[in-house]
Structures are given as structure tokens and as C-alpha cells.
Write a protein that holds these residues in place. Structure first.
Motif, short mmCIF file in Angstrom:
data_model
loop_
_atom_site.label_atom_id
_atom_site.label_comp_id
_atom_site.label_asym_id
_atom_site.label_seq_id
_atom_site.Cartn_x
_atom_site.Cartn_y
_atom_site.Cartn_z
N ASN A 64 113.26 -28.29 106.31
CA ASN A 64 113.82 -28.06 104.98
C ASN A 64 115.21 -27.45 105.03
N PHE A 65 115.92 -27.69 106.11
CA PHE A 65 117.22 -27.06 106.31
C PHE A 65 118.23 -27.46 105.25
N ASN A 66 118.23 -28.70 104.82
CA ASN A 66 119.26 -29.21 103.91
C ASN A 66 118.78 -29.29 102.46
N GLN A 67 117.91 -28.39 102.06
CA GLN A 67 117.46 -28.33 100.67
C GLN A 67 117.85 -26.98 100.08
N PRO A 68 119.03 -26.90 99.49
CA PRO A 68 119.53 -25.59 99.05
C PRO A 68 118.72 -24.96 97.92
N PHE A 69 118.14 -25.77 97.04
CA PHE A 69 117.39 -25.20 95.92
C PHE A 69 116.11 -24.51 96.40
N LEU A 70 115.52 -25.01 97.46
CA LEU A 70 114.35 -24.34 98.04
C LEU A 70 114.72 -22.97 98.55
N TRP A 71 115.85 -22.86 99.26
CA TRP A 71 116.27 -21.58 99.82
C TRP A 71 116.72 -20.62 98.72
N ILE A 72 117.36 -21.13 97.69
CA ILE A 72 117.73 -20.28 96.56
C ILE A 72 116.47 -19.75 95.88
N PHE A 73 115.48 -20.60 95.70
CA PHE A 73 114.22 -20.19 95.09
C PHE A 73 113.52 -19.13 95.94
N ILE A 74 113.49 -19.32 97.26
CA ILE A 74 112.84 -18.35 98.14
C ILE A 74 113.57 -17.00 98.09
N VAL A 75 114.90 -17.02 98.09
CA VAL A 75 115.67 -15.77 98.03
C VAL A 75 115.45 -15.06 96.71
N VAL A 76 115.40 -15.81 95.61
CA VAL A 76 115.16 -15.20 94.30
C VAL A 76 113.78 -14.56 94.25
N ILE A 77 112.78 -15.25 94.80
CA ILE A 77 111.42 -14.68 94.82
C ILE A 77 111.40 -13.38 95.62
N PHE A 78 112.05 -13.37 96.80
CA PHE A 78 112.11 -12.15 97.60
C PHE A 78 112.84 -11.04 96.87
N LEU A 79 113.93 -11.35 96.18
CA LEU A 79 114.66 -10.33 95.44
C LEU A 79 113.82 -9.75 94.32
N VAL A 80 113.07 -10.58 93.63
CA VAL A 80 112.19 -10.09 92.56
C VAL A 80 111.11 -9.18 93.13
N ILE A 81 110.49 -9.59 94.22
CA ILE A 81 109.42 -8.78 94.83
C ILE A 81 109.98 -7.46 95.34
N PHE A 82 111.12 -7.49 96.04
CA PHE A 82 111.70 -6.26 96.57
C PHE A 82 112.18 -5.34 95.47
#
Length: 55
Positions: A27-45
């Protein structure tokens, strides 16, 4: 006995890291997946950090 348990733990950690590496490479070239994962981590943290002063 103990070495066998430690070896099992080490093997499971290696398998987990291999699976994580495979996931990243697939999934290296799927930027929306990585943006979604980072947003989820930011919300949890941020939720977790906001709970510390309330204790």
C-alpha cells in the motif's frame, strides 16, 4: 523451557514485523490510506493525552 518461550515470542515478533512490512509495501502508493491512518493515530493520541490531566 524459558528459552523455548522466548524463542516463540521472538518468532511471533518477526512474523508480525514481516506482515507489517508486506502491508507497507503493498500500500505504499496510496496516500489517502496513510492520511487516514495518521488521522486515526492523532485522534487516539490526543484523546489519550487529554485524559491525563483529568486524573
Amino acid at each position: 523451557m524459558i528459552l523455548n518461550i522466548l524463542n516463540d515470542i521472538w518468532n511471533s515478533l518477526e512474523e508480525l514485523s514481516d506482515n507489517f512490512y508486506d502491508f507497507i509495501m503493498e500500500n505504499f502508493n496510496q496516500p489517502f490510506l496513510w492520511i487516514f491512518i495518521v488521522v486515526i493515530f492523532l485522534v487516539i493520541f490526543s484523546w489519550g493525552i487529554s485524559k491525563f490531566p483529568n486524573k
